[in-house]
Design a protein around this motif. Structure first.
Motif, short mmCIF file in Angstrom:
data_model
loop_
_atom_site.label_atom_id
_atom_site.label_comp_id
_atom_site.label_asym_id
_atom_site.label_seq_id
_atom_site.Cartn_x
_atom_site.Cartn_y
_atom_site.Cartn_z
N LEU A 15 -42.00 109.81 57.08
CA LEU A 15 -41.86 109.52 55.66
C LEU A 15 -42.99 110.18 54.86
O LEU A 15 -42.77 110.69 53.76
N GLU A 16 -44.19 110.20 55.42
CA GLU A 16 -45.30 110.89 54.77
C GLU A 16 -44.97 112.37 54.58
O GLU A 16 -45.22 112.95 53.52
N ALA A 17 -44.39 112.99 55.61
CA ALA A 17 -44.02 114.41 55.52
C ALA A 17 -42.95 114.62 54.45
O ALA A 17 -43.01 115.60 53.69
N GLN A 18 -42.00 113.71 54.36
CA GLN A 18 -40.96 113.83 53.33
C GLN A 18 -41.55 113.71 51.93
O GLN A 18 -41.18 114.47 51.02
N VAL A 19 -42.48 112.78 51.75
CA VAL A 19 -43.12 112.62 50.44
C VAL A 19 -43.94 113.87 50.11
O VAL A 19 -43.88 114.37 48.98
N MET A 20 -44.68 114.38 51.08
CA MET A 20 -45.46 115.61 50.83
C MET A 20 -44.54 116.77 50.50
O MET A 20 -44.85 117.57 49.61
N ASP A 21 -43.41 116.86 51.18
CA ASP A 21 -42.45 117.93 50.87
C ASP A 21 -41.97 117.84 49.42
O ASP A 21 -41.85 118.87 48.74
N VAL A 22 -41.71 116.63 48.94
CA VAL A 22 -41.30 116.47 47.54
C VAL A 22 -42.40 116.98 46.62
O VAL A 22 -42.14 117.74 45.68
N LEU A 23 -43.65 116.58 46.90
CA LEU A 23 -44.76 117.00 46.03
C LEU A 23 -45.00 118.51 46.13
O LEU A 23 -45.28 119.16 45.12
N TRP A 24 -44.90 119.06 47.33
CA TRP A 24 -45.09 120.51 47.50
C TRP A 24 -43.95 121.29 46.84
O TRP A 24 -44.19 122.33 46.23
N ASP A 25 -42.74 120.81 46.97
CA ASP A 25 -41.59 121.56 46.46
C ASP A 25 -41.37 121.39 44.95
O ASP A 25 -40.87 122.31 44.31
N HIS A 26 -41.73 120.22 44.41
CA HIS A 26 -41.38 119.92 43.02
C HIS A 26 -42.57 119.63 42.12
O HIS A 26 -42.39 119.42 40.93
N GLY A 27 -43.77 119.58 42.68
CA GLY A 27 -44.95 119.32 41.86
C GLY A 27 -45.17 117.84 41.63
O GLY A 27 -44.51 116.99 42.23
N PRO A 28 -46.11 117.53 40.74
CA PRO A 28 -46.48 116.13 40.50
C PRO A 28 -45.28 115.27 40.12
O PRO A 28 -44.35 115.73 39.44
N ALA A 29 -45.33 114.01 40.57
CA ALA A 29 -44.21 113.10 40.31
C ALA A 29 -44.69 111.66 40.34
O ALA A 29 -45.71 111.34 40.96
N THR A 30 -43.94 110.82 39.68
CA THR A 30 -44.17 109.38 39.75
C THR A 30 -43.53 108.86 41.04
O THR A 30 -42.76 109.58 41.70
#
Length: 127
Positions: A15-30
């Motif tokens: 799950l940590e990897a999935q969250v990091m992928d979101v941040l890496w792919d899409h930038g800052p997020a809530t």
């Protein structure tokens, strides 16, 4: 999951990897923005806990924006991957053999990329 030893890059759970992928792919997020990009629908508190863990591992930063908190990757994906690779090579009893074995296993397109990089780097050192 066992914490990383000193000098070892932080290990990422699934799950940590999935969250990091979101941040890496899409930038800052809530947190809600992250949840919206993850498979399934994990609980808000689950993602908040994951982000706290990633912050403790120095992989994310947070800042307030209006009434929300934005989370962002602290390091680029490529930087994290390079640190994992460098650590893996550092644990080898024969670093040279490990590097050569790795190079033997990569596709020709990656070898071409590596050759081009080394050529440009060498040309830069001669100038």
């Amino acid at each position: 999951m066992k914490p990383a030893a000193p000098g070892e890059p932080p290990r990422l759970g699934a799950l940590e990897a999935q969250v990091m992928d979101v941040l890496w792919d899409h930038g800052p997020a809530t947190i809600r923005g992250i949840i919206g990009r993850l498979p399934g629908e994990p609980a808000y508190t689950t993602i908040a806990t994951v982000l706290a863990n990633l912050d403790r591992k120095d992989l994310v930063t947070s800042r307030k924006q209006n009434h929300s908190t934005l989370y962002a990757a602290r390091v680029a994906r490529e930087e994290h991957v390079a640190s994992v690779m460098n650590h893996a090579l550092g644990t080898s009893k024969d670093r040279a053999a490990s590097i050569l074995h790795f190079v033997e296993s990569i596709p020709d397109s990656d070898l071409d990329l590596l050759r081009e990089y080394l050529r440009r780097r060498d040309d830069g050192h001669r100038s």
